[in-house]
Write an enzyme that holds these catalytic residues in place. Structure first.
Site, short mmCIF file in Angstrom:
data_model
loop_
_atom_site.label_atom_id
_atom_site.label_comp_id
_atom_site.label_asym_id
_atom_site.label_seq_id
_atom_site.Cartn_x
_atom_site.Cartn_y
_atom_site.Cartn_z
N GLU A 54 0.72 -0.97 -0.14
CA GLU A 54 -0.29 0.02 -0.13
C GLU A 54 0.94 1.28 -0.04
OE1 GLU A 54 -3.27 0.11 -0.02
OE2 GLU A 54 -3.25 -2.31 0.16
N CYS A 59 -2.34 9.79 2.22
CA CYS A 59 -1.80 8.75 0.56
C CYS A 59 -2.64 9.14 -0.76
CB CYS A 59 -1.51 7.92 0.95
SG CYS A 59 -3.19 6.90 1.80
P1 NDP Z 1 8.74 4.73 4.43
O1 NDP Z 1 8.27 3.85 3.64
O2 NDP Z 1 9.61 5.77 4.90
O3 NDP Z 1 8.51 4.06 5.51
C1 NDP Z 1 6.81 3.17 5.87
C2 NDP Z 1 7.58 1.71 6.80
O4 NDP Z 1 8.31 1.39 6.25
C3 NDP Z 1 8.09 2.38 8.39
O5 NDP Z 1 7.82 2.12 9.45
C4 NDP Z 1 9.63 2.33 8.54
O6 NDP Z 1 10.53 2.29 9.63
C5 NDP Z 1 9.56 1.06 7.24
N1 NDP Z 1 10.78 1.33 6.55
C6 NDP Z 1 11.48 1.31 6.74
N2 NDP Z 1 12.97 0.82 5.53
C7 NDP Z 1 12.46 0.31 5.60
C8 NDP Z 1 12.82 -1.28 5.26
N3 NDP Z 1 13.87 -1.02 4.48
N4 NDP Z 1 12.38 -2.46 4.70
C9 NDP Z 1 11.12 -2.97 5.85
N5 NDP Z 1 10.75 -1.66 5.72
C10 NDP Z 1 11.11 -0.58 6.58
O7 NDP Z 1 6.55 5.18 4.81
P2 NDP Z 1 6.32 6.80 5.58
O8 NDP Z 1 6.32 6.38 6.97
O9 NDP Z 1 7.68 8.25 5.17
O10 NDP Z 1 4.54 7.15 5.52
C11 NDP Z 1 4.46 8.21 3.55
C12 NDP Z 1 3.46 7.12 3.14
O11 NDP Z 1 3.22 5.82 2.85
C13 NDP Z 1 3.50 8.02 2.13
O12 NDP Z 1 4.08 7.62 0.83
C14 NDP Z 1 2.08 7.98 2.14
O13 NDP Z 1 1.31 8.00 0.64
C15 NDP Z 1 2.26 6.35 2.13
N6 NDP Z 1 1.22 5.78 2.65
C16 NDP Z 1 0.68 5.13 1.95
C17 NDP Z 1 -0.80 4.36 2.18
C18 NDP Z 1 -1.84 3.43 1.27
O14 NDP Z 1 -2.73 2.80 2.19
N7 NDP Z 1 -1.85 3.52 -0.24
C19 NDP Z 1 -1.27 5.38 3.51
C20 NDP Z 1 -1.11 5.91 4.35
C21 NDP Z 1 0.71 6.13 4.10
P3 NDP Z 1 10.94 3.74 9.52
O15 NDP Z 1 9.69 4.40 10.03
O16 NDP Z 1 11.65 3.18 10.92
O17 NDP Z 1 11.96 4.19 9.48
#
Ligand code: NDP
Length: 496
Positions: free
Chosen positions: A239, A273
């Site tokens: 997502e 998002c």
């Molecule tokens: P990120 O992609 O930065 O992080 C998402 C999650 O992934 C966090 O828990 C993060 O941990 C973790 N993460 C980071 N690096 C890795 C890795 N290499 N392997 C596995 N997990 C990892 O997104 P954001 O938190 O900044 O969220 C914003 C984004 O989410 C936007 O692009 C938004 O559009 C999208 N989004 C999509 C939705 C949907 O339903 N389609 C709903 C809500 C948001 P950590 O934070 O600790 O780095």
């Protein structure tokens, strides 16, 4: 390979509006994750053995705790994201609705059912069952730190799985509340656990032996998650981000469209998002619509005090992305009719409305994730749909028109996972509808019956009820078996 995790490190959270430290959490390494997944496997067996009714009872207890403690949970969401308390309250309410729907409907959607065996297998009883996957790893973002991961967690639990949840490093407290509350309402069975840490902990979760990863976050991280899961063929739901369009037809209710545009674009500081980032307005109503949006956006207030329309940009690094998009557009000839480059005052960004934005600029193509709107003029609804579809993202869209038939027709032509006609984000509060994107917005579905099936494995079982009149499944076939089967085949398929 996962980056080495320093398990002695501490994850410190800060209030994004003030920068003040709020709490600290441990950083889970691979050993902690393995232990969590092992414990989840045992708890998951127990959970699966309970059956629908008991599972529903326990999920109801979690929902009741959410409802009872809504003030505390909302305060935690506000502390971690900076969003206004009312928005946080709404988020908890929505999450509880989804949990309720998943718990109530799991049996109806997933219970074993007989299917027609067909002519060639008329002697078989054919049953389709949906089996839980086992342990689901959920990786969540910070922008809706309860609602978004619960879109996976609720459906995975209701389908009979155990869950290990890695919340965003910006919102671990909401995740911790969930796990602690689960431990209170269902003691001794860690069916829902939370591991805290940075991105590397999420990466380690992908390699921990879970049976599926449900990832919500940016497209770039989604690609990394998928690559990590590829080595073990661990299935994934992605997502990811969006660049959603709102379309305003010539016959639209312009007040309603402008209200939705500003809510969808600026609410939660644009950190949604499926928020509105691009607007396509039919030429004849462009000026009227823009005037309405300008009036509404100019009145918005951002800040840390209660009573503002939206709060800070939660993730400090995102401020520079927003600034870069605004400056790139203005540098290429765009005009700001509300705000401008100086609207970026970290950690806050005041509303920005841009027009005349070149279609190849960052603000028109990449996810901005800030309170900015790009408003563009189109000749008609057809051009609007074409322009909206000209994006690598495809999460959701909105269409405003007084002709609902035209609206639904446009909705069908939009290359997205969801469309709201005459509203924005209308699908988010309807748990029965699936949610997910196409293209760079990801794949797989959470919410609704499809969300329950996403966390299940379809299993086919046939049992022989009586000897087949035409037995083809033997090497000792009678000489008449194939001619008889062919006779039946021709009866069935040999004419129009
Ligand atoms: P990120 O992609 O930065 O992080 C998402 C999650 O992934 C966090 O828990 C993060 O941990 C973790 N993460 C980071 N690096 C890795 C890795 N290499 N392997 C596995 N997990 C990892 O997104 P954001 O938190 O900044 O969220 C914003 C984004 O989410 C936007 O692009 C938004 O559009 C999208 N989004 C999509 C939705 C949907 O339903 N389609 C709903 C809500 C948001 P950590 O934070 O600790 O780095």
């Amino acid at each position: 390979m996962t980056t080495a995790i320093d398990a002695s490190a501490v994850l410190v959270t800060r209030n994004p509006a003030t920068g003040l430290t709020t709490a600290s959490y441990p950083v889970a390494d691979s050993a902690v994750l393995r232990a969590a997944v092992d414990a989840a496997r045992v708890a998951g067996e127990w959970w699966r053995s309970l059956g629908w009714k008991q599972r529903r009872r326990h999920l109801s207890a979690l929902r009741l705790a959410l409802a009872r403690e809504i003030d505390d949970v909302a305060a935690m969401i506000r502390a971690e994201t900076g969003k206004p308390l009312d928005d946080a309250v709404l988020e908890v309410m929505l999450a509880a609705e989804h949990l309720d729907w998943a718990a109530r409907n799991a049996r109806r959607v997933l219970r074993p059912r007989r299917v027609r065996p067909g002519l060639l297998a008329v002697n078989q009883k054919a049953v389709l069952e949906y089996v839980p996957l086992g342990v689901v790893g959920v990786i969540g973002p910070w922008n809706y730190p309860l609602y978004t991961p619960m879109g996976s967690i609720s459906y995975a639990l209701a389908a009979g799985n155990a869950v290990v949840f890695k919340p965003s490093e910006y919102a671990p407290g909401v995740g911790r509340w969930l796990a602690d509350t689960w431990a209170r309402v269902v003691p001794d069975h860690p069916v829902l656990q939370v591991v805290t840490g940075f991105g590397a902990t999420g990466a380690a979760l992908c390699e921990s032996g879970v049976d599926k990863i449900a990832f919500t976050g940016s497209t770039a991280t989604g690609r990394r998650v998928m690559a990590a899961c590829a080595s073990t063929l661990t299935p994934v739901v992605i997502e990811a981000g969006g660049k959603d369009a709102l379309i305003v037809a010539a016959d639209a209710d312009l007040d309603a469209a402008a209200t939705a545009a500003v809510f969808g674009g600026m609410g939660n500081a644009g950190q949604t998002c499926a928020g509105v980032e691009r607007i396509f307005v039919v030429d004849s109503v462009f000026d009227d619509f823009l005037a309405r949006v300008t009036t509404l956006a100019t009145c918005l207030r951002t800040g840390e005090d209660e009573g503002t329309h939206y709060g800070p940009i939660t993730m400090p690094g995102q401020v520079e992305v927003i600034r870069a998009h605004i400056e790139d557009a203005l540098g290429r000839g765009a005009r700001a009719v509300v705000g401008g480059a100086d609207s970026v005052r970290p950690p806050f960004v005041a509303p920005v409305v841009l027009v005349d934005v070149p279609s190849d600029s960052l603000a028109a193509r990449e996810e901005t994730f800030g309170p900015t709107l790009v408003v563009d003029r189109v000749a008609d609804l057809d051009e609007a749909v074409r322009r909206a579809n000209d994006s690598r993202f495809g999460l959701a869209a909105s269409v405003f028109t007084r002709n609902r038939k035209h609206g639904i027709d446009a909705a069908r032509r939009l290359h997205t996972g969801a469309v709201s006609v005459n509203s924005v984000l209308g699908f988010a509060s309807i748990p029965a509808l699936p949610f997910g994107g196409v293209g760079d917005s990801g794949f797989g579905r959470i919410h609704g019956a499809d969300g329950l099936r996403e966390f299940s494995r379809p299993k086919a079982i046939t049992s022989t009820r009586f000897a087949s009149p035409v037995d083809l499944m033997t090497l000792e076939r009678s000489p008449k078996a194939v001619p008889n089967a062919l006779f039946l085949f021709r009866l069935r398929h040999g004419h129009r």
